[in-house]
Design an enzyme around this catalytic site. Structure first.
Site, mmCIF file in Angstrom:
data_model
loop_
_atom_site.group_PDB
_atom_site.id
_atom_site.type_symbol
_atom_site.label_atom_id
_atom_site.label_comp_id
_atom_site.label_asym_id
_atom_site.label_seq_id
_atom_site.Cartn_x
_atom_site.Cartn_y
_atom_site.Cartn_z
ATOM 1 N N HIS A 65 0.830 -1.206 0.000
ATOM 2 C CA HIS A 65 0.000 0.000 0.000
ATOM 3 C C HIS A 65 0.870 1.263 0.000
ATOM 4 C CE1 HIS A 65 -2.237 3.085 2.462
ATOM 5 N NE2 HIS A 65 -3.110 2.873 1.493
ATOM 6 N N GLU A 68 2.224 1.782 -3.389
ATOM 7 C CA GLU A 68 1.167 2.326 -4.259
ATOM 8 C C GLU A 68 1.110 3.859 -4.136
ATOM 9 O OE1 GLU A 68 -2.895 3.730 -3.395
ATOM 10 O OE2 GLU A 68 -3.006 1.598 -2.892
ATOM 11 N N HIS A 69 1.141 4.347 -2.901
ATOM 12 C CA HIS A 69 1.128 5.804 -2.697
ATOM 13 C C HIS A 69 2.338 6.459 -3.356
ATOM 14 C CE1 HIS A 69 -1.797 7.121 0.601
ATOM 15 N NE2 HIS A 69 -2.189 5.927 0.241
ATOM 16 N N GLU A 140 -4.292 8.402 7.215
ATOM 17 C CA GLU A 140 -5.227 7.469 6.578
ATOM 18 C C GLU A 140 -5.589 6.349 7.568
ATOM 19 O OE1 GLU A 140 -3.778 5.665 2.969
ATOM 20 O OE2 GLU A 140 -5.663 4.634 2.579
#
Lengths: 428, 421
Positions: A65, A68-69, A140
């Site tokens: 993740h 991905e960012h 987040e």
């Protein structure tokens, strides 16, 4: 290039494997303005322990993740901005077993496609940018911590599974992401973003040859080393659940319940049967607990459930579970009634041909409606493809489902011996 | 795509004919002035209308009927638009073309829609338990909504910013009004809605003239009803309201509420301004507050231009609330000063057009766009013309007439003194 026309649903699919191993699928949607592309790597939050080139890597939770960012940031600025300049909307998401980058646009398609390929294929990480990202991702994670629906789900997975990485949040924790360095990111990119570990799905209305020629030329120019063999390490997950009940207090108006039944495949099912089993369970659950069933109204009339009552089944090779969600102070009674209903269904001739026919009709209607959405097609085609199946086989899978399949699967999958309750309760 | 607007049985029908969808979608919209007294009742009424009819006496029968038509989906929903409250009924179903069974789906479902609208109910006491159940379910739906800390923050914000203005009401009504609703309230509101609301039928799909003929069966009215469509007239104030509430949550939710002086700012420029300010991943708020300053993961702005209101919404660390407010204002100041490029303006205009094309690929997007045009009495050409008139100066002008009104924060930590600016 392989071309398949599905006459019954009037859909055409073009498929080609590039020289470097990248699989490309184009689904033609005549008359649509929108063009939708997904570019997916088989790298998700579960892939945290693997061997490549003879070296075993145990990487921090949440790295897929995090990566991905970071892929959106390059030396010359943020790629979001460039997509926007080209009139496109870009996004990405990470799941347990994959990371997908996507964009949609109605203009400048080839500029955007090149931008997507360059962005995903060319990593750029610095110590400073990694540090900055930790701040964003931490916010987040906190945002999700304020979400009772997310908390009840995560708590359930932590209770159902003892060792499987599915029990770890896709975003990781502040501690785990703080361990991430640019070198780990480069290593993960090199390993998992190799073309032969990736799939591209394109939906829209294009000149087929022009589209494939564009991708072929781009991929042939990459000069990339491929075919690193990746071995994934999973600890064997025991059949038993870790905890039968887990409770967390939160700022909610009423108790949230998520009830889970763990189900692990006894042997390795073939891919087709896995897809079939998923649909069978969807049918079975809906026949017993859905809005057409007598039980649903019993539960409703007894004020045990409201419209938030929901259920679903999800399974892959290494994990599987059926979930029920409900809300209200009577969680204990809901669990009791669900167990009684399961028992009653398994010991009587509950399922009927009429119910099955109704399920089949409903699914086909929903399926046709989904095919009006390029997003749905691109995302689901990718999912089916990575699972070794084909989205356009769904009508034929449905055709082959029998009442016996429903009875047997329902009984096998919902075993109260392997059950956990996750509760989010209001603060006292 | 061919759009044909007609009037049948005193009801406007908008037929959007296209062969790109495998389904049909029919939307029936009822619109009236947003009235605090009836909003909650209209929500309970619309829920009851789609669950039982005079021919399908139980929810099970109704759901089974829809399943027979290949899982046709009937939904209801309420929204707020300008000073109006709108109740929508939407029916989505497969085009017969893809089904190997001899069913006259379109026609049968139009008859079914008539049953839904002329429903229910004898309004006798035996329906009391049905009403009670729907009241319980609606109450649960609203309390579930309030479990989201962002939603709580938003509702608190509306109540502070619009104290005595009707704009503070949510489209779904109020939880504490549900208990007192009676069958008689429902009956009266049903009658009123059918007679006095502005009603429109929209259909999208590969329609034929026969299909349009079937639409006649949906409903018939004695008179054609056309209502005015306006926004609320909020007043721009020189005093900024601040309020901070503390709860046990992990992340502060902070909302800055702005009023736009509608007399001074044109609507299309405001739309483009909102895109540039906080409307997406390329906007100033996203790029600068999230990507450059790592202040927030969630940060965006929302515009209700009909009512002249703009919100900047963020989820931030407890200790960075004040900093967020200062930076949101700095970004706004950039627009007031014209500190943005012509290229970015052009991109945002292109994005607007692209979003419209995108909407035209979804049946519900097509319906929402065309209903919006119907309400405003405009068409695609008008929108294009307005868009072409948006300039750097007109966007600066909107920013100059956008005034901070209220800053609301729901936090889990100590308030960090957001009382002055």
């Amino acid at each position: 290039m392989e071309v398949t026309h599905y006459k019954d649903i009037d859909e055409t699919v073009y498929h080609e494997k590039m020289n470097n191993g990248l699989e490309v699928v184009y689904i033609k949607k005549g008359g649509f303005n929108k063009k939708f592309v997904t570019y997916t790597t088989k790298f998700g939050s579960m892939d945290n322990d693997f061997t490549v080139d003879g070296i075993r890597h145990q990487i921090p939770d949440g790295i897929a993740h995090f990566l991905e960012h970071k892929m959106f940031e390059k030396e010359d600025g943020d790629v979001f901005n460039k997509f926007s300049q080209n009139g496109a909307n870009a996004n990405a998401f990470t799941s347990y077993d994959r990371t997908t980058y996507l964009f949609s646009c109605t203009e400048n398609f080839y500029e955007n496609l090149k931008l997507l390929m360059d962005m995903v294929e060319t990593p750029y990480f610095t110590d400073e940018s990694v540090k900055k990202e930790i701040g964003i991702i931490n916010e987040e994670i906190k945002m999700y911590q304020d979400n009772p629906g997310f908390r009840v789900y995560n708590q359930l997975l932590e209770s159902l599974y003892q060792k499987h990485p599915i029990r770890i949040d896709i975003a990781g924790t502040l501690e785990s992401i703080s361990e991430i360095t640019k070198d780990t990111l480069y290593m993960c990119h090199e390993t998992f973003y190799a073309p032969n570990n990736m799939v591209m799905v394109i939906v829209g209305d294009f000149d087929t040859e022009e589209l494939f020629e564009f991708i072929r030329t781009h991929q042939d120019n990459r000069n990339i080393e491929v075919l690193k063999e990746i071995t994934h390490h999973f600890e064997v997950e025991p059949k038993d659940v870790l905890e039968s009940v887990a409770t967390t207090p939160m700022n909610v108006s009423d108790t949230r319940l998520m009830l889970g039944f763990k189900y692990l495949e006894s042997g390795e099912e073939d891919k087709y049967n896995e897809a079939k089993r998923d649909i069978i369970m969807m049918f079975a659950l809906d026949m017993v607990f859905g809005a057409q069933s007598k039980y649903y109204y019993e539960l409703m009339n007894e004020s045990l459930i409201d419209e938030s009552f929901n259920f679903g089944f999800s399974a892959e090779h290494t994990y599987g579970h059926t979930l029920f969600t409900s809300r209200g102070s009577n969680a204990k009674d809901v669990v009791k009634r669900i167990l009684e209903i399961i028992e009653e269904v398994n010991t009587t001739d509950y399922f009927t041909d009429e119910m099955l026919l109704s399920q089949k009709r409903e699914l086909l209607g929903d399926y046709l409606s989904s095919l009006d959405s390029p997003e749905y097609i691109a995302n689901q085609y990718t999912k089916y493809l990575l699972d070794g199946n084909n989205l356009y086989q769904v009508p034929s899978i449905v055709d082959g489902i029998t009442l016996e399949d429903v009875k047997v699967t329902f009984k096998e999958v919902l075993d109260p011996k392997y059950m956990s309750e996750s509760l989010i309760v209001p603060y006292e | 795509m061919k759009i044909n607007e007609t009037t049948v049985n005193n009801i406007p029908i908008i037929d959007i004919r296209t062969d790109k969808f495998k389904t049909f979608t029919i939307r029936i919209s009822f619109r009236n002035t947003l009235d605090e007294k009836t909003t909650t009742i209209r929500n309970i009424l619309s829920r009851m209308m789609i669950k039982r009819t005079k021919n399908l006496r139980t929810e099970t029968e109704l759901v089974q009927f829809l399943a027979k038509y290949y899982g046709a989906h009937l939904t209801e929903g309420t929204t707020k638009r300008g000073d109006s409250h709108i109740v929508n009924f939407t029916l989505e179903f497969a085009n017969e073309r893809f089904i190997h069974e001899d069913l006259n789906i379109f026609n049968d479902l139009c008859e079914f829609l008539n049953d839904i609208l002329t429903t229910p109910f004898e309004y006798t006491d035996e329906w009391q338990s049905f009403l009670d159940q729907e009241k319980r379910l609606h109450k649960n739906k609203l309390s579930l909504l309030l479990d989201s800390s962002m939603q709580r923050a938003y509702i608190n914000m509306l109540n502070i910013m619009f104290k005595d203005e009707p704009n503070r009401h949510m489209s779904f009504g109020k939880i504490d009004e549900i208990d007192s609703i009676t069958l008689e309230d429902i009956m009266k509101e049903h009658k009123k809605m059918m007679e006095e609301d502005e009603m429109v039928v929209l259909v999208v799909g590969q329609t034929t003239d026969n299909n349009i003929k079937s639409l006649e069966k949906i409903y018939s009215r004695d008179n054609y009803v056309k209502l005015p469509f306006n926004g609320f007239n909020g007043q721009v104030s020189n005093v900024i309201n601040y309020q901070t509430d503390v709860e046990k949550i992990e992340q502060a939710k902070t909302i800055l509420g702005f009023r736009i002086d509608k007399k001074q700012a044109d609507m299309m420029s405001a739309r483009i301004f909102n895109r540039m300010f906080g409307g997406g991943a390329a906007s100033f708020l996203f790029m600068n507050l999230r990507e450059k300053l790592s202040l927030a993961y969630q940060i965006h702005s929302e515009l209700d231009i009909k009512n002249g209101v703009l919100f900047a919404i963020a989820g931030v660390d407890f200790n960075r609330v004040k900093e967020t407010e200062i930076h949101v204002m700095k970004e706004l100041e950039k627009f007031r000063n014209g500190d943005f490029t012509e290229e970015f303006l052009q991109e945002s205009k292109n994005q607007f057009l692209s979003a419209r094309l995108d909407a035209m690929d979804k049946p519900k997007g097509v319906i929402a766009t065309l209903y919006g045009h119907f309400l405003a009495g405009i068409d695609f050409d008008y929108v294009d013309e307005q868009l072409s008139l948006v300039t750097k100066e007109s966007v600066m002008n909107v920013a100059k007439h956008t005034h901070l009104d209220t800053v609301y924060t729901l936090t889990g930590g100590e308030s960090n003194g957001s009382h002055t600016l």
